[in-house]
Design an enzyme around this catalytic site. Structure first.
Site, short mmCIF file in Angstrom:
data_model
loop_
_atom_site.label_atom_id
_atom_site.label_comp_id
_atom_site.label_asym_id
_atom_site.label_seq_id
_atom_site.Cartn_x
_atom_site.Cartn_y
_atom_site.Cartn_z
N TYR A 113 5.76 4.46 16.58
CA TYR A 113 4.65 3.69 16.20
C TYR A 113 3.53 4.49 16.74
CZ TYR A 113 1.22 0.19 17.01
OH TYR A 113 0.04 -0.49 16.98
N LEU A 142 0.78 -1.18 -0.05
CA LEU A 142 0.03 0.04 -0.06
C LEU A 142 0.79 1.45 0.00
CD1 LEU A 142 -2.73 -1.19 2.45
CD2 LEU A 142 -3.04 -0.68 0.13
N ASN A 145 -5.69 -5.04 24.70
CA ASN A 145 -4.34 -6.02 24.25
C ASN A 145 -5.14 -7.31 23.66
OD1 ASN A 145 -3.50 -4.04 26.50
ND2 ASN A 145 -1.64 -4.86 25.74
N LYS A 195 -0.17 6.24 15.27
CA LYS A 195 -1.66 5.97 15.55
C LYS A 195 -2.40 7.49 15.86
CE LYS A 195 -1.59 1.96 14.81
NZ LYS A 195 -2.21 1.43 13.41
N PHE A 223 -6.06 -2.21 8.49
CA PHE A 223 -5.16 -3.00 9.41
C PHE A 223 -3.60 -2.65 9.46
CE2 PHE A 223 -9.12 -5.51 9.99
CZ PHE A 223 -9.46 -5.55 11.22
N SER A 245 -5.17 2.50 19.07
CA SER A 245 -4.67 1.74 20.09
C SER A 245 -4.93 2.57 21.56
CB SER A 245 -3.10 1.62 19.77
OG SER A 245 -2.48 1.18 20.81
P1 NAD Z 1 -0.11 -7.67 11.82
O1 NAD Z 1 1.21 -7.21 11.74
O2 NAD Z 1 -0.32 -9.19 12.15
O3 NAD Z 1 -0.90 -7.52 10.58
C1 NAD Z 1 -0.54 -6.33 9.76
C2 NAD Z 1 -0.60 -6.94 8.37
O4 NAD Z 1 -0.57 -6.01 7.42
C3 NAD Z 1 0.36 -7.95 8.06
O5 NAD Z 1 -0.20 -9.06 7.33
C4 NAD Z 1 1.39 -7.24 6.98
O6 NAD Z 1 1.76 -8.09 6.17
C5 NAD Z 1 0.44 -6.44 6.26
N1 NAD Z 1 0.99 -4.97 5.92
C6 NAD Z 1 1.84 -4.11 6.60
N2 NAD Z 1 2.25 -3.03 5.96
C7 NAD Z 1 1.68 -3.24 4.78
C8 NAD Z 1 1.67 -2.61 3.38
N3 NAD Z 1 2.50 -1.65 3.20
N4 NAD Z 1 0.91 -2.90 2.57
C9 NAD Z 1 0.19 -4.08 2.57
N5 NAD Z 1 0.01 -4.76 3.75
C10 NAD Z 1 0.72 -4.31 4.90
O7 NAD Z 1 -0.61 -6.91 13.00
P2 NAD Z 1 -1.86 -6.98 13.91
O8 NAD Z 1 -1.69 -7.29 15.18
O9 NAD Z 1 -3.20 -7.85 13.10
O10 NAD Z 1 -2.47 -5.44 13.95
C11 NAD Z 1 -3.38 -4.86 13.11
C12 NAD Z 1 -3.50 -3.41 13.16
O11 NAD Z 1 -3.85 -2.96 14.64
C13 NAD Z 1 -2.20 -2.45 12.93
O12 NAD Z 1 -2.46 -1.36 12.58
C14 NAD Z 1 -1.73 -2.25 14.44
O13 NAD Z 1 -0.93 -1.25 14.80
C15 NAD Z 1 -2.76 -2.46 15.20
N6 NAD Z 1 -2.98 -2.67 16.73
C16 NAD Z 1 -2.37 -3.83 16.91
C17 NAD Z 1 -2.42 -4.06 18.38
C18 NAD Z 1 -1.75 -5.41 18.85
O14 NAD Z 1 -1.62 -5.70 20.04
N7 NAD Z 1 -1.90 -6.49 17.92
C19 NAD Z 1 -3.13 -3.30 19.45
C20 NAD Z 1 -3.34 -2.01 19.10
C21 NAD Z 1 -3.48 -1.62 17.63
#
Ligand code: NAD
Length: 339
Positions: A150, A59, A179, A154, A81, A125
């Protein structure tokens, strides 16, 4: 109705694709596989009987994003996401984080602003609250200075969206996750942390599996009942369902303003020692752990006031902590081929 899910092969994205497909939505997943595997598509199909459309696109490539929206011209709902999420790495390489988390957001919004009406769900988050002064945390608690690039992405993301909705047909919901833990109860999909896990539960399950010698508990001198830090752990399936409810709210025009913010947590705080005890109970495994110094950047406690999500969004966390931990353990055993 087609929904675009960016990062849809990642941890939270894949569970959301399952819940969307179970509700009859057609899903287009975009993922560059930077933190996920194409195998996840099979897991989604094993659960729902159907694979989503899949586009392996980065993206950050603006023309690829433009072509995506030409190809799927009927898409006007996006759940975003895709992002980089490792706090430590963001301190080491801030520009990677500003590029990946901000440019991707801008390119998606640029495509959506061309539409008469569009819907955008954003992964935010609870880190935006920093160490909030009062518990549980409500959505109107002040946003604090970000403690990492990071976290800043957000906050900036929320601000960009708030500015853009004012002058476009885009309606948005910002979901502030607490979380997320666990895995789908089928163990077909789950979390796949690369390298040393930064989060507690994958560290616990890897330690129980013998992949790590012991769990480091970062600090037992916090002013909490047992001295260890307190968090609000939410089952990833419950979190995924919040996205379905949120996108339905926008599609049904039930939102009260062009941008709405909701905490997504359980409302219950658990300390690290309580998590260890709960895990030992559900798994029957003794967990070796050691108390070490506090980790820089960790807050003492954070748990959500979920009243707004419950009453306005109409969503509730349904799973218990034990169910979430049991699903995480089942998944860990499955991926290590011991289930
Ligand atoms: P994750 O890394 O498992 O999933 C993110 C996905 O995005 C991955 O599959 C990755 O390959 C894809 N990705 C990253 N950059 C990309 C790009 N430039 N183009 C296309 N695809 C891309 O993360 P997650 O834990 O599923 O988190 C999802 C969202 O939730 C993120 O925005 C994260 O910041 C947010 N978040 C996560 C948590 C947590 O604890 N897991 C907490 C708060 C917020």
């Amino acid at each position: 109705m087609k929904i675009l899910v960016t990062g849809g092969l990642g941890f939270i994205g894949s569970h959301t694709v399952v819940e969307l497909q179970s509700k009859g939505f057609d899903v287009v997943v975009v993922d560059n596989l930077s933190n996920s595997s194409p195998e996840v598509l099979k897991g989604i199909e094993n659960i729902t009987g159907k694979q989503p459309f899949f586009e392996n696109i980065d993206l950050r490539d603006k023309s690829a994003v433009q072509n995506l929206f030409k190809k799927y011209s009927d898409i006007n709902s996006v759940i975003h996401f895709a992002a980089s999420k490792a706090v430590g790495e963001s301190v080491e390489n801030p520009l990677l984080y500003y590029e990946n988390n901000i440019s991707t957001l801008v390119y998606l919004l640029q495509e959506l602003q061309a539409k008469k009406e569009a819907h955008f769900i954003f992964s935010s988050s609870c880190t935006v609250y920093g160490q909030a002064e009062t518990m549980p945390i409500t959505e109107d608690a002040p946003v604090q200075l970000a403690m990492s690039p990071y976290g800043n992405t957000k906050q900036i993301g929320e601000e960009i969206i708030s500015d853009v909705v004012k002058v476009t047909g885009i309606h948005s919901i910002l979901l502030r996750y607490f979380n997320p833990i666990g895995a789908h109860p089928s163990a077909e999909i789950g979390e796949l942390p690369i390298g040393v896990p930064q989060n507690l539960v994958p560290f616990i399950t890897q330690t129980a599996m013998g992949l790590r010698k012991e769990l480091s508990v970062f600090g037992n001198d916090y002013p909490t009942p047992d001295g260890t830090a307190i968090r609000d752990y939410i089952h990833v399936v419950d979190l995924a369902k919040a996205h379905v409810v949120a996108v339905q709210r926008l599609i049904g025009k039930n939102n009260l303003s062009k941008v709405e913010t909701f905490n997504v947590g359980t409302g219950k705080g658990s300390s690290v020692l309580e998590m260890i005890t709960a895990f030992e109970k559900v798994s029957g495994q003794k967990l070796p752990y050691r108390i070490v110094d506090r980790r820089g950047g960790d807050v003492m406690e954070a748990y959500a006031n979920t009243a707004k999500a419950n009453s306005v969004l109409g969503w509730n966390a349904e799973s218990s902590l034990e169910e979430a931990l049991a699903s995480a353990w089942k998944w860990e055993q499955k991926i290590r081929n011991k289930a």
